[in-house]
Design an enzyme around this catalytic site. Structure first.
Site, PDB file in Angstrom:
ATOM      1  N   THR A 122      36.455  37.043  36.587  1.00 37.29           N
ATOM      2  CA  THR A 122      37.146  36.612  36.845  1.00 37.29           C
ATOM      3  C   THR A 122      37.965  35.281  35.861  1.00 37.29           C
ATOM      4  O   THR A 122      39.287  35.683  35.641  1.00 37.29           O
ATOM      5  CB  THR A 122      37.152  34.703  38.142  1.00 37.29           C
TER       6      THR A 122
ATOM      7  N   ARG B  67      33.418  35.674  32.078  1.00 32.89           N
ATOM      8  CA  ARG B  67      33.154  36.857  31.725  1.00 32.89           C
ATOM      9  C   ARG B  67      32.960  38.256  31.915  1.00 32.89           C
ATOM     10  O   ARG B  67      31.526  37.838  32.930  1.00 32.89           O
ATOM     11  CB  ARG B  67      33.531  36.857  30.517  1.00 32.89           C
TER      12      ARG B  67
ATOM     13  N   LYS C 137      23.080  44.949  44.049  1.00 30.67           N
ATOM     14  CA  LYS C 137      22.223  43.418  43.167  1.00 30.67           C
ATOM     15  C   LYS C 137      20.994  43.279  44.336  1.00 30.67           C
ATOM     16  O   LYS C 137      20.011  42.987  44.690  1.00 30.67           O
ATOM     17  CB  LYS C 137      22.694  42.232  42.517  1.00 30.67           C
TER      18      LYS C 137
ATOM     19  N   ASP D 298      19.617  41.068  34.836  1.00 31.65           N
ATOM     20  CA  ASP D 298      19.711  40.345  35.758  1.00 31.65           C
ATOM     21  C   ASP D 298      18.593  39.157  36.346  1.00 31.65           C
ATOM     22  O   ASP D 298      18.152  39.444  37.850  1.00 31.65           O
ATOM     23  CB  ASP D 298      21.186  39.913  37.154  1.00 31.65           C
TER      24      ASP D 298
ATOM     25  N   SER E  74      29.814  44.527  34.575  1.00 33.44           N
ATOM     26  CA  SER E  74      31.271  44.177  35.582  1.00 33.44           C
ATOM     27  C   SER E  74      32.807  45.138  34.541  1.00 33.44           C
ATOM     28  O   SER E  74      33.228  44.373  33.347  1.00 33.44           O
ATOM     29  CB  SER E  74      31.952  43.667  37.034  1.00 33.44           C
TER      30      SER E  74
END
Length: 498
Positions: A207, A199, A292, A260, A203
């Site tokens: 998907t 999930r 990123k 991240d 963002s």
């Protein structure tokens, strides 16, 4: 020590918590986040302590139990609960070691991962581990050990197939919904591709969020194995099944911090591929100066580490480095992205050409990796499967097998009812579309929690526009979110026209 159970009727979603009245806690010299060993007959648990300031919350002589603790103890209101102070988990000392900048060995990392999976760490302890990996970094040995620990801590699909294909993008590009196009393309060629997806973390849609607009993305492991054999694959949310279960708990910490960590990202991706039995992985690394992966050097660095770790865990990793400097597709947000991908699969003229082309290139590369086509001929096979309708037929077969409709039409997917338009402030050529700005506008509009909300792009980079031309439409589920998103677009539209 014994106290009377009180059902707090609150769930944490994982970690076990008990609550004591402040006077009881002070009398026993207990503090918040202490651990208590609690018993109800033969049922036992170790829970984290919280403190109630009032009698109304937890009366004197009582112990408040959250739903997770009640379930483990099989307790109910009025039961007599025995407890005593428990020691902190062994993993806490290893987290402190990482915070101090030291490398962790495989045993220490495995201990931490197990405690994450079994909810033995407090939020503070788990956050400390995640931030330590982000600030201190991880060695190749640590990434390898963490990958194995995360993979082996959960269930595995047992597929007696070869090859087993998988595809993944490290993200950062709004839209970019290639996976639901690539998976049926690959399966239509007779290959097996069991795909678990995430999930949204930072963002406007992941998907899994996009696919959930169309079908069920939460399925038991037994059905997934059956679909892999009968249909050739599936597209589900990885967080709903116990494949690499530590991953979603780590992501839950990263999300609000908007971080991240590189090592955790690599371990997370490869652990999930190991869990579904993937033998071959096509990894997309998008380059965006503000994203990123900011440049070729960073992309090559990631490519080398993924290839190295993948080889050591039995996953043959191939990479494709792409342009990530603008959104891919027109829709940004679950429902808008779902429409895009269906239009591509049905060869509708409304299907975004950039999304179609990228999907064909990536699927073609996977055909070559798997030996389904000769080098240089994979794209043609992918194009044939898409143009003939075979890929769409396989997509519908998968969607139906997962509990979705027999016929999937883009027009049947509802969008949020409130809209506003952003138009070009001057004439010229669009020289830049800022991914972060567009993603922020889409999230301000309510995506991904409001599935029909987001942004629909009418123009892309290098398009020539006149003053007043429509650049994008914002969709929101209520007037407040619409106003917030429209105000965001006025502060930073995301478009640069020269």
């Amino acid at each position: 020590m014994r106290l009377i159970a009180k059902d707090m009727d609150i769930s944490t979603g994982g970690i076990q918590i008990v609550i004591l009245n402040k006077q009881d806690a002070d009398r026993m010299d207990l503090r918040p986040n202490d651990r208590l060993f609690v018993e109800n007959g033969r049922k036992k648990a170790i829970a984290i302590l919280d403190i109630a300031e009032t009698e109304k919350a937890v009366p004197l002589g009582h112990i408040g139990l959250f739903e997770e603790t009640l379930k483990v103890l099989r307790a109910k209101n009025g039961d007599s609960i025995e407890f005593h102070v428990a020691r902190k988990p062994e993993s806490v000392q290893y987290i402190r070691k990482k915070l101090d900048g030291h490398e962790l060995d495989p045993y220490e990392l495995n201990t931490i991962i197990k405690d994450i999976v079994f909810n033995k760490l407090t939020d503070v302890e788990l956050t400390s581990f995640v931030t330590a990996n982000y600030t201190r970094g991880q060695s190749i040995r640590e990434i390898l050990a963490m990958t194995k620990s995360m993979a082996y801590s959960g269930l595995h699909l047992k597929l007696k197939k070869h090859p087993v294909m998988d595809v993944h993008s490290i993200g950062g590009v709004p839209g970019n919904r290639t996976t639901p196009i690539i998976v049926p393309l690959v399966a239509a060629a007779g290959l097996t591709i069991p795909k678990t997806s995430s999930r949204a973390i930072t963002s406007p849609a992941g998907t899994a969020d996009t696919l959930e607009v169309i079908t069920n993305v939460v399925l038991p492991r037994e059905k997934l194995e059956r679909l892999a054999y009968q249909v050739g694959g599936f597209m589900v949310w990885g967080g709903a099944i116990a494949l690499a279960p530590a991953d979603d708990k780590i992501i839950a910490v990263e999300h609000p911090l908007n971080i991240d960590a590189e090592g955790q990202m690599i371990a997370s991706i490869l652990a999930k591929k190991m869990s579904v039995g993937a033998t071959h992985l096509l990894l997309e690394i998008p380059i965006d100066g503000n994203g990123k992966v900011s440049d070729d050097k960073k992309a090559l660095h990631l490519k080398n580490i993924f290839t190295l770790i993948g080889a050591r865990v039995g996953v043959d990793v191939h990479t494709i480095i792409t342009d990530g400097t603008q959104p891919i597709g027109n829709g940004i947000g679950p429902a808008l992205e779902a429409r895009d991908l269906i239009w591509v699969l049905t060869n509708d003229r409304r299907g975004p050409t950039d999304l179609r082309e990228k999907s064909l290139i990536m699927a073609g590369k996977m055909f070559e990796i798997a030996g389904k086509s000769k080098p240089g001929e994979g794209y043609m096979l992918a194009q044939k499967l898409l143009d003939s309708g075979e890929a769409y037929a396989k997509f519908v077969e998968m969607i139906k097998a997962q509990g979705g409709p027999r016929i999937v039409r883009a027009e049947s997917i509802p969008l949020s009812k409130y809209t506003c338009e952003y138009r070009a402030p001057k004439s010229g050529r669009i020289v830049e579309i800022n991914n972060k700005a567009i993603a922020h506008i889409a999230k301000s509009a309510g995506a991904p929690s409001d599935r029909g909300s987001g942004v629909y792009l009418h123009k892309h980079r290098n398009d020539v526009v006149s003053a007043g031309d429509l650049l994008y439409t914002i969709y929101a589920n209520n007037k407040d979110e619409l106003r917030l998103a429209c105000e965001s677009s006025k502060v930073h539209s995301g478009y640069v026209i020269k």
